[in-house]
Motif scaffolding. Structure first.
Motif, short mmCIF file in Angstrom:
data_model
loop_
_atom_site.label_atom_id
_atom_site.label_comp_id
_atom_site.label_asym_id
_atom_site.label_seq_id
_atom_site.Cartn_x
_atom_site.Cartn_y
_atom_site.Cartn_z
N ILE A 95 0.84 -1.21 0.00
CA ILE A 95 0.00 0.00 0.00
C ILE A 95 0.87 1.26 0.00
O ILE A 95 0.53 2.28 -0.59
N GLU A 96 2.04 1.16 0.64
CA GLU A 96 2.95 2.32 0.72
C GLU A 96 4.00 2.29 -0.38
O GLU A 96 4.83 3.19 -0.47
N SER A 97 3.98 1.26 -1.20
CA SER A 97 5.02 1.09 -2.21
C SER A 97 4.60 1.81 -3.50
O SER A 97 3.50 1.58 -4.00
N PRO A 98 5.44 2.71 -4.02
CA PRO A 98 4.98 3.52 -5.15
C PRO A 98 4.79 2.72 -6.44
O PRO A 98 5.45 1.69 -6.65
N PRO A 99 3.90 3.20 -7.30
CA PRO A 99 3.78 2.63 -8.64
C PRO A 99 5.15 2.63 -9.31
O PRO A 99 5.96 3.53 -9.08
N GLY A 100 5.40 1.62 -10.10
CA GLY A 100 6.72 1.49 -10.72
C GLY A 100 7.56 0.43 -10.02
O GLY A 100 8.48 -0.11 -10.60
N ASP A 109 -1.48 -6.44 -0.10
CA ASP A 109 -1.50 -7.11 1.21
C ASP A 109 -0.05 -7.26 1.70
O ASP A 109 0.79 -7.84 1.00
N ILE A 110 0.24 -6.77 2.92
CA ILE A 110 1.61 -6.84 3.46
C ILE A 110 2.08 -8.28 3.60
O ILE A 110 3.28 -8.56 3.48
N GLY A 111 1.16 -9.19 3.83
CA GLY A 111 1.54 -10.60 4.00
C GLY A 111 1.79 -11.32 2.69
O GLY A 111 2.38 -12.39 2.67
N GLU A 112 1.32 -10.73 1.59
CA GLU A 112 1.48 -11.38 0.27
C GLU A 112 2.02 -10.33 -0.69
O GLU A 112 1.29 -9.76 -1.50
N ASN A 113 3.34 -10.09 -0.58
CA ASN A 113 3.93 -8.97 -1.32
C ASN A 113 4.85 -9.43 -2.47
O ASN A 113 5.78 -8.73 -2.85
#
Ligand SMILES: Nc1nc2c(ncn2[C@@H]2O[C@H](COP(=O)(O)OP(=O)(O)OP(=O)(O)O)[C@@H](O)[C@H]2O)c(=O)[nH]1
Ligand SMILES: [Mg+2]
Length: 140
Positions: A95-100, A109-113
């Motif tokens: 969720i906090e990880s930028p597009p790209g 989902d933090i558990g399935e990244n």
């Protein structure tokens, strides 16, 4: 400086058909895959891989998830490969990880990244030795 790092497409990434997407991004960046295999991690190997998190509340679910299906494990080589792979993956929480980034483009989902990459030279050396023998790593 030329480095080697350990990269793994996690079970969710394999289930969702994202192996090619991850490999494409590694290759496009100019990094070199010097070892690669599909495996199902044993509970023992999973616990060793995530040993630093043994006391975290999410540890049991982390081990259960990472052993829930096959993963694609790689050794990736190149200039500053450890930092570059972490940047390609993005933040732990999609969720906090930028597009790209891989997690920013494909996760929620933090558990399935989707993907793992070693976080330091020390971790890279340890993780490569957990998942690969010297004979499996190709010098080319
Ligand atoms: N449920 C839950 N899972 C977490 C949390 N923090 C980390 N994780 C999971 O545990 C994994 C390992 O955590 P970290 O090593 O801190 O994060 P990371 O280095 O970005 O991720 P890895 O590449 O998998 O090692 C993460 O990829 C997440 O899937 C959390 O607060 N809650
Ligand atoms: Mg980590």
């Amino acid at each position: 400086m030329t480095e080697r790092t350990f990269v793994m497409v996690k079970p969710d990434g394999v289930r969702r058909g994202l192996v090619g997407e991850v490999i494409k991004r590694i290759e496009q960046k100019g990094l070199k895959i010097v070892a690669m295999k599909m495996v199902r991690l044993s509970e023992e190997t999973a616990k060793e891989h995530y040993a630093e998190h043994v006391n975290k509340p999410f540890f049991p679910s982390l081990v259960e998830f990472i052993t829930s299906g096959p993963v694609v494990s790689m050794v990736v080589e190149g200039n500053s490969a450890i930092e570059v792979m972490r940047r390609l993956c993005g933040a732990t929480n999609p969720i906090e990880s930028p597009p790209g980034t891989i997690r920013g483009d494909f996760g929620l989902d933090i558990g399935e990244n989707i993907v793992h990459a070693s976080d330091s030279p020390h971790s890279a050396e340890k993780e490569i030795s957990i998942h690969f023998s010297n004979e499996e790593i190709i010098d080319y």
